[in-house]
Design a protein around this motif. Structure first.
Motif, short mmCIF file in Angstrom:
data_model
loop_
_atom_site.label_atom_id
_atom_site.label_comp_id
_atom_site.label_asym_id
_atom_site.label_seq_id
_atom_site.Cartn_x
_atom_site.Cartn_y
_atom_site.Cartn_z
N UNK A 142 0.83 -1.21 0.00
CA UNK A 142 0.00 0.00 0.00
C UNK A 142 0.87 1.25 0.00
N UNK A 143 1.93 1.23 0.76
CA UNK A 143 2.86 2.36 0.79
C UNK A 143 3.48 2.60 -0.58
N UNK A 144 3.94 1.53 -1.20
CA UNK A 144 4.56 1.64 -2.53
C UNK A 144 3.55 2.15 -3.56
N UNK A 145 2.33 1.63 -3.49
CA UNK A 145 1.28 2.06 -4.43
C UNK A 145 0.97 3.55 -4.25
N UNK A 146 0.92 4.01 -2.99
CA UNK A 146 0.59 5.41 -2.72
C UNK A 146 1.68 6.35 -3.21
N UNK A 147 2.91 5.86 -3.31
CA UNK A 147 4.02 6.69 -3.76
C UNK A 147 4.10 6.82 -5.28
N UNK A 148 3.30 6.05 -5.99
CA UNK A 148 3.29 6.12 -7.45
C UNK A 148 2.60 7.39 -7.94
N UNK A 149 2.98 7.83 -9.13
CA UNK A 149 2.33 9.00 -9.72
C UNK A 149 0.85 8.76 -9.97
N UNK A 150 0.50 7.53 -10.31
CA UNK A 150 -0.90 7.15 -10.54
C UNK A 150 -1.20 5.86 -9.77
N UNK A 151 -1.57 5.98 -8.51
CA UNK A 151 -1.88 4.78 -7.71
C UNK A 151 -3.00 3.96 -8.35
N UNK A 152 -2.92 2.65 -8.19
CA UNK A 152 -3.89 1.75 -8.81
C UNK A 152 -5.12 1.59 -7.91
N UNK A 153 -6.28 1.94 -8.45
CA UNK A 153 -7.51 1.84 -7.68
C UNK A 153 -7.87 0.38 -7.40
N UNK A 154 -7.72 -0.48 -8.41
CA UNK A 154 -8.09 -1.88 -8.24
C UNK A 154 -7.25 -2.53 -7.14
N UNK A 155 -5.99 -2.08 -6.99
CA UNK A 155 -5.14 -2.66 -5.97
C UNK A 155 -5.66 -2.33 -4.57
N UNK A 156 -6.24 -1.14 -4.40
CA UNK A 156 -6.78 -0.76 -3.10
C UNK A 156 -7.91 -1.69 -2.68
N UNK A 157 -8.75 -2.08 -3.65
CA UNK A 157 -9.82 -3.03 -3.34
C UNK A 157 -9.24 -4.39 -2.95
N UNK A 158 -8.24 -4.83 -3.69
CA UNK A 158 -7.60 -6.11 -3.37
C UNK A 158 -6.95 -6.05 -1.99
N UNK A 159 -6.34 -4.90 -1.66
CA UNK A 159 -5.68 -4.75 -0.37
C UNK A 159 -6.70 -4.77 0.77
N UNK A 160 -7.88 -4.16 0.55
CA UNK A 160 -8.91 -4.17 1.58
C UNK A 160 -9.31 -5.61 1.92
N UNK A 161 -9.55 -6.41 0.89
CA UNK A 161 -9.97 -7.81 1.11
C UNK A 161 -8.86 -8.59 1.81
N UNK A 162 -7.62 -8.44 1.31
CA UNK A 162 -6.50 -9.19 1.90
C UNK A 162 -6.25 -8.78 3.34
N UNK A 163 -6.27 -7.47 3.58
CA UNK A 163 -5.97 -6.98 4.93
C UNK A 163 -7.02 -7.42 5.94
#
Length: 419
Positions: free
Chosen positions: A99-120
């Protein structure tokens, strides 16, 4: 009578080194989890611009944690609980780093946030039954309610202060700082667990040979044990009938004629009441009739919702919400003690997972029925009907389960209590 007698009982922290370190580690995880939860909601809304997307993420998290709880309950009764906590948190740390790496990107991935919610949420659900089930063996049966009050105090404090802190952190540095602090929370947990000894389940001297380690055994036990059945049934009533959190935005604007500030106050009021109740829970955890007190507290929750529905002023509504939060904290502390003391250790993980799973599902269903009722009865009518239904449901449970009414923390041997 001195004020000290009413303050939260810290005996579990004094007498048990393992519980003390587990408490420290859990606190680190809770702070990080609240920061991450708030950051995820904000980031998903910023990337999507959609309230529906935020709602979908919350629903996904609910599914993830329920599945994790049900699996985690089985694991907690089969394997060393310390090993489960450590093993599950390793992939949890990886999710936080991602999540930290994704947030540091110029264009964070929205789909990854959903996957992270489920995994977390799934990983958190896996670990919670093990954490709950280990407490009686660490602090002793007589101190389980006090341990629950301490955990409740920390949970309420982080629940109230965590989102506010996350807002400040996001404003100062962005969501990546929230995710980074969550990683630090995992480090605190990892250090604490170094000092915690093994926590194997007690299989009852050969009972493991007859145990299939399935949820079916837990369901059968709950049906037999009227005290534990009462814990689960009493818990359903307020959450299913009388926690209309989904109506708070409309309540703030239509009944109290406020805006976002009124909504924020309504959302926080129950948490403030619960925090104060936890801080002054010393006498509550020592009550001689915990089952009866739970019935009174759950009824008070419903009555507070009736008061909220009839309140003409925001300040009065906030008082009733604070009362509901305080009554829920009292009920939760004593319900936790009863459930853990009346459940044999070999089943404690699975029974705990059933309890926490229904505690996750019931509020979601309750908000659905409150929304539906508001279309038929109006805003105040829906909240009023829910409060009345809660009081009536609690009364029926108390009447039909006299063993629950008479329950004490000095429970008989768990297996004997099952009949």
């Amino acid at each position: 009578m001195s004020l000290r007698n009413h303050l939260v009982d810290t005996t579990p922290l004094r007498i048990s080194r393992d519980f003390r370190w587990l408490y420290i580690g859990r606190t680190g995880l809770l702070v990080g989890a609240m920061l991450t939860e708030t950051a995820l909601i904000w980031q998903i809304y910023q990337l999507s611009g959609s309230n529906l997307a935020v709602g979908a993420a919350a629903a996904s998290g609910g599914v993830g944690i329920v599945l994790g709880l049900l699996v985690g309950g089985v694991l907690a009764d089969k394997f060393d609980r310390r090993r489960i906590l450590v093993t599950v948190r390793v992939p949890g740390l990886l999710v936080s780093v991602a999540l930290l790496v994704n947030a540091l990107q110029d264009e964070p991935l929205l789909w990854f946030l959903f996957a992270a919610v489920v995994a977390d949420t799934f990983l958190a659900g896996l670990s919670i039954p093990a954490s709950f089930a280990a407490v009686p063996s660490l602090v002793g049966q007589e101190n389980v309610a006090s341990a629950s009050a301490l955990n409740g105090l920390t949970g309420q404090l982080t629940g109230v202060a965590g989102p506010a802190l996350a807002g400040v952190v996001i404003a100062a540095g962005g969501t990546e700082w929230c995710y980074g602090l969550n990683v630090l929370g995992f480090v605190v947990f990892a250090v604490a667990m170094i000092f915690v000894g093994p926590m194997p389940p007690d299989h009852g001297g050969g009972e493991e040979e007859k145990d299939s380690y399935s949820l079916k055994d837990a369901f059968a036990f709950v049906r037999r044990n009227k005290v534990v059945a009462g814990v689960l049934l009493i818990d359903i009533m307020p959450m299913l009938f009388a926690w209309p959190k989904g109506l708070f935005p409309a309540l703030a604007t239509e009944q109290f004629h406020g805006g976002s500030v009124a909504f924020g106050l309504l959302s926080a009021a129950a948490g403030v009441g619960a925090f104060l109740a936890a801080a002054f829970s010393g006498k509550v955890t020592k009550t001689a009739r915990p089952g009866f007190v739970v019935i009174v507290a759950a009824s008070l929750w419903g009555a507070a919702m009736v008061g909220l529905a009839l309140s003409p002023w925001l300040a009065l509504g906030l008082v009733f919400l604070a009362i509901s939060g305080a009554s829920d904290l009292v009920s939760e502390v004593l319900r936790t003690g009863l459930l853990q003391n009346y459940t044999p250790d070999r089943l404690r993980g699975r029974v705990t997972s059933l309890w926490l799973a229904q505690a996750t599902v019931s509020p979601a269903l309750g908000n659905l029925q409150a929304g539906a009722l508001s279309g038929l009865l109006g805003l105040g009518g829906a909240i009023l009907a829910g409060g009345v239904a809660c009081v009536a449901g609690v009364a029926v449970v108390g009447w039909r389960l006299p063993a629950f009414r008479r329950a004490t923390m000095e429970a008989p041997q768990p297996e004997a209590a099952a009949v």
